[in-house]
Write a protein that holds these residues in place. Structure first.
Motif, PDB file in Angstrom:
ATOM      1  N   VAL A 125      44.801  39.279   0.354  1.00 52.82           N
ATOM      2  CA  VAL A 125      44.588  39.545   1.758  1.00 52.82           C
ATOM      3  C   VAL A 125      44.104  38.266   2.291  1.00 52.82           C
ATOM      4  O   VAL A 125      43.156  37.779   1.830  1.00 52.82           O
ATOM      5  N   ASP A 126      44.856  37.777   3.126  1.00 52.86           N
ATOM      6  CA  ASP A 126      44.582  36.613   3.998  1.00 52.86           C
ATOM      7  C   ASP A 126      43.706  36.721   5.336  1.00 52.86           C
ATOM      8  O   ASP A 126      44.119  37.441   6.146  1.00 52.86           O
ATOM      9  N   PHE A 127      42.751  36.338   4.947  1.00 49.63           N
ATOM     10  CA  PHE A 127      41.408  36.431   6.117  1.00 49.63           C
ATOM     11  C   PHE A 127      41.477  35.089   7.036  1.00 49.63           C
ATOM     12  O   PHE A 127      40.357  34.828   7.546  1.00 49.63           O
ATOM     13  N   GLY A 128      42.466  34.490   7.125  1.00 47.81           N
ATOM     14  CA  GLY A 128      42.351  33.340   8.103  1.00 47.81           C
ATOM     15  C   GLY A 128      42.101  31.994   7.226  1.00 47.81           C
ATOM     16  O   GLY A 128      42.864  31.354   6.743  1.00 47.81           O
ATOM     17  N   GLY A 129      40.882  31.818   7.022  1.00 48.58           N
ATOM     18  CA  GLY A 129      40.366  30.856   6.234  1.00 48.58           C
ATOM     19  C   GLY A 129      40.495  30.893   4.771  1.00 48.58           C
ATOM     20  O   GLY A 129      40.451  30.160   3.943  1.00 48.58           O
ATOM     21  N   VAL A 130      40.522  32.057   4.377  1.00 47.28           N
ATOM     22  CA  VAL A 130      40.212  32.352   2.789  1.00 47.28           C
ATOM     23  C   VAL A 130      41.128  33.898   2.370  1.00 47.28           C
ATOM     24  O   VAL A 130      41.404  34.441   3.203  1.00 47.28           O
ATOM     25  N   ARG A 131      41.557  33.646   0.980  1.00 51.59           N
ATOM     26  CA  ARG A 131      42.099  34.755   0.432  1.00 51.59           C
ATOM     27  C   ARG A 131      41.239  35.619  -0.361  1.00 51.59           C
ATOM     28  O   ARG A 131      40.751  35.107  -1.445  1.00 51.59           O
ATOM     29  N   LEU A 132      41.162  37.026  -0.299  1.00 53.95           N
ATOM     30  CA  LEU A 132      40.321  37.642  -1.140  1.00 53.95           C
ATOM     31  C   LEU A 132      41.630  38.533  -2.022  1.00 53.95           C
ATOM     32  O   LEU A 132      42.590  39.250  -1.509  1.00 53.95           O
ATOM     33  N   THR A 133      41.122  38.946  -3.319  1.00 57.31           N
ATOM     34  CA  THR A 133      41.813  39.909  -4.105  1.00 57.31           C
ATOM     35  C   THR A 133      41.041  41.296  -4.410  1.00 57.31           C
ATOM     36  O   THR A 133      39.903  40.922  -4.762  1.00 57.31           O
ATOM     37  N   GLY A 134      41.747  42.189  -4.343  1.00 57.48           N
ATOM     38  CA  GLY A 134      40.753  43.570  -4.476  1.00 57.48           C
ATOM     39  C   GLY A 134      42.038  44.750  -4.439  1.00 57.48           C
ATOM     40  O   GLY A 134      43.161  44.495  -4.685  1.00 57.48           O
ATOM     41  N   VAL A 135      41.378  45.840  -4.654  1.00 54.57           N
ATOM     42  CA  VAL A 135      42.204  47.056  -4.501  1.00 54.57           C
ATOM     43  C   VAL A 135      42.153  47.855  -3.470  1.00 54.57           C
ATOM     44  O   VAL A 135      41.332  47.976  -2.381  1.00 54.57           O
ATOM     45  N   VAL A 136      43.537  48.237  -2.968  1.00 51.67           N
ATOM     46  CA  VAL A 136      43.670  49.010  -1.686  1.00 51.67           C
ATOM     47  C   VAL A 136      43.381  50.512  -1.916  1.00 51.67           C
ATOM     48  O   VAL A 136      43.719  51.070  -2.816  1.00 51.67           O
ATOM     49  N   ARG A 137      42.679  51.022  -1.201  1.00 49.94           N
ATOM     50  CA  ARG A 137      42.187  52.464  -0.826  1.00 49.94           C
ATOM     51  C   ARG A 137      42.542  53.037   0.575  1.00 49.94           C
ATOM     52  O   ARG A 137      42.336  52.016   1.231  1.00 49.94           O
ATOM     53  N   GLY A 138      42.740  54.219   0.596  1.00 48.73           N
ATOM     54  CA  GLY A 138      42.739  54.844   2.029  1.00 48.73           C
ATOM     55  C   GLY A 138      44.458  54.588   2.546  1.00 48.73           C
ATOM     56  O   GLY A 138      44.536  54.913   3.959  1.00 48.73           O
ATOM     57  N   ILE A 139      45.330  53.987   1.621  1.00 47.29           N
ATOM     58  CA  ILE A 139      46.650  53.660   2.269  1.00 47.29           C
ATOM     59  C   ILE A 139      47.674  54.470   1.177  1.00 47.29           C
ATOM     60  O   ILE A 139      47.349  54.060   0.104  1.00 47.29           O
ATOM     61  N   ASP A 140      48.546  55.326   1.584  1.00 46.51           N
ATOM     62  CA  ASP A 140      49.421  55.899   0.340  1.00 46.51           C
ATOM     63  C   ASP A 140      49.875  54.549  -0.361  1.00 46.51           C
ATOM     64  O   ASP A 140      50.555  53.842   0.305  1.00 46.51           O
ATOM     65  N   GLN A 141      50.136  55.048  -1.567  1.00 52.66           N
ATOM     66  CA  GLN A 141      50.332  53.664  -2.555  1.00 52.66           C
ATOM     67  C   GLN A 141      51.783  53.370  -2.262  1.00 52.66           C
ATOM     68  O   GLN A 141      52.013  51.975  -2.387  1.00 52.66           O
ATOM     69  N   THR A 142      52.634  54.264  -1.978  1.00 52.48           N
ATOM     70  CA  THR A 142      53.935  53.527  -1.739  1.00 52.48           C
ATOM     71  C   THR A 142      54.093  53.117  -0.245  1.00 52.48           C
ATOM     72  O   THR A 142      55.296  52.788   0.072  1.00 52.48           O
ATOM     73  N   ALA A 143      53.307  53.290   0.652  1.00 55.64           N
ATOM     74  CA  ALA A 143      53.294  52.898   2.001  1.00 55.64           C
ATOM     75  C   ALA A 143      52.514  51.389   2.120  1.00 55.64           C
ATOM     76  O   ALA A 143      52.454  50.993   3.355  1.00 55.64           O
ATOM     77  N   VAL A 144      51.980  50.866   1.230  1.00 56.52           N
ATOM     78  CA  VAL A 144      51.227  49.492   1.316  1.00 56.52           C
ATOM     79  C   VAL A 144      52.332  48.501   1.564  1.00 56.52           C
ATOM     80  O   VAL A 144      53.271  48.386   0.999  1.00 56.52           O
ATOM     81  N   GLU A 145      52.100  47.650   2.613  1.00 59.31           N
ATOM     82  CA  GLU A 145      53.265  46.808   3.065  1.00 59.31           C
ATOM     83  C   GLU A 145      52.506  45.300   3.463  1.00 59.31           C
ATOM     84  O   GLU A 145      51.388  45.378   3.994  1.00 59.31           O
ATOM     85  N   ILE A 146      53.256  44.418   3.228  1.00 61.63           N
ATOM     86  CA  ILE A 146      52.774  42.956   3.527  1.00 61.63           C
ATOM     87  C   ILE A 146      52.720  43.126   5.176  1.00 61.63           C
ATOM     88  O   ILE A 146      53.530  43.616   5.790  1.00 61.63           O
ATOM     89  N   GLY A 147      51.724  42.293   5.402  1.00 60.05           N
ATOM     90  CA  GLY A 147      51.314  42.482   6.918  1.00 60.05           C
ATOM     91  C   GLY A 147      50.119  43.486   7.431  1.00 60.05           C
ATOM     92  O   GLY A 147      49.790  43.397   8.208  1.00 60.05           O
ATOM     93  N   ASP A 148      50.197  44.519   6.496  1.00 54.38           N
ATOM     94  CA  ASP A 148      49.058  45.440   6.694  1.00 54.38           C
ATOM     95  C   ASP A 148      47.634  44.850   7.135  1.00 54.38           C
ATOM     96  O   ASP A 148      47.283  44.109   6.430  1.00 54.38           O
ATOM     97  N   ARG A 149      47.162  45.485   7.835  1.00 61.34           N
ATOM     98  CA  ARG A 149      45.691  44.970   8.397  1.00 61.34           C
ATOM     99  C   ARG A 149      44.590  45.717   7.663  1.00 61.34           C
ATOM    100  O   ARG A 149      44.622  46.917   7.815  1.00 61.34           O
ATOM    101  N   VAL A 150      43.982  44.991   6.965  1.00 62.79           N
ATOM    102  CA  VAL A 150      42.917  45.705   6.464  1.00 62.79           C
ATOM    103  C   VAL A 150      41.275  45.172   6.305  1.00 62.79           C
ATOM    104  O   VAL A 150      41.165  43.987   6.742  1.00 62.79           O
ATOM    105  N   THR A 151      40.238  45.632   6.331  1.00 61.99           N
ATOM    106  CA  THR A 151      39.223  45.322   6.176  1.00 61.99           C
ATOM    107  C   THR A 151      38.453  45.361   4.729  1.00 61.99           C
ATOM    108  O   THR A 151      39.092  46.047   3.744  1.00 61.99           O
ATOM    109  N   ALA A 152      37.670  44.322   4.269  1.00 57.40           N
ATOM    110  CA  ALA A 152      37.133  44.320   2.971  1.00 57.40           C
ATOM    111  C   ALA A 152      35.872  44.643   2.829  1.00 57.40           C
ATOM    112  O   ALA A 152      35.172  44.659   3.666  1.00 57.40           O
ATOM    113  N   THR A 153      35.328  45.718   1.817  1.00 51.14           N
ATOM    114  CA  THR A 153      34.254  46.116   1.430  1.00 51.14           C
ATOM    115  C   THR A 153      34.193  46.020   0.208  1.00 51.14           C
ATOM    116  O   THR A 153      34.873  45.761  -0.621  1.00 51.14           O
ATOM    117  N   VAL A 154      33.027  46.886  -0.345  1.00 50.18           N
ATOM    118  CA  VAL A 154      32.832  46.675  -1.646  1.00 50.18           C
ATOM    119  C   VAL A 154      32.571  48.158  -2.201  1.00 50.18           C
ATOM    120  O   VAL A 154      31.500  49.084  -1.663  1.00 50.18           O
TER     121      VAL A 154
END
Ligand SMILES: [Zn+2]
Length: 128
Positions: A82-111
């Protein structure tokens, strides 16, 4: 890795979990994450700490069905960069149907904990 670098990454995860994520930026505008102390792109060590924007955009994603042992009980799951403007983070996507995840989706990062061993991991959830 030494205890110091583990400590810095732990502190980063704790800040992220509290909604106070941050990253470091070199003088040439490259973003990097703790525990890095020098820019991986230009070697600059003169780093400024910046607030992580509250939401970023998915730039790549992959469905993992054959995971590493650490994520055995989590599979299948989607990892994303995920591109946060200045930096990119790698992580696991939750809360979006796995087949529906798309480039450009807006997400927040948590732990959150992973399902397999409860280790903390960076998780992306849909932005409001
Ligand atoms: Zn740099």
């Amino acid at each position: 890795m030494t205890d110091v670098t583990n400590g810095e990454y732990d502190a980063f995860l704790e800040a992220l979990a509290a909604g106070e994520g941050y990253y470091r930026s070199c003088e040439n505008g490259h973003g990097l994450l703790p525990p890095r102390r020098a820019c991986p792109h230009c070697g600059d060590r003169n780093l400024t700490e910046r607030d992580l924007p509250s939401a970023g955009e998915i730039v790549t994603h992959t469905t993992v069905s054959v995971p590493t042992p650490q994520f055995e009980d989590d599979a299948p799951y989607v990892t994303a960069v995920v591109d946060f403007g200045g930096v990119r983070l790698t992580g696991v996507v939750r809360g979006i149907d796995q087949t529906a995840v798309e480039i450009g989706d807006r997400v927040t990062a948590t732990v959150e904990s992973n399902e397999t061993d409860g280790e903390r991991t960076i998780v992306f959830r849909p932005a409001e």
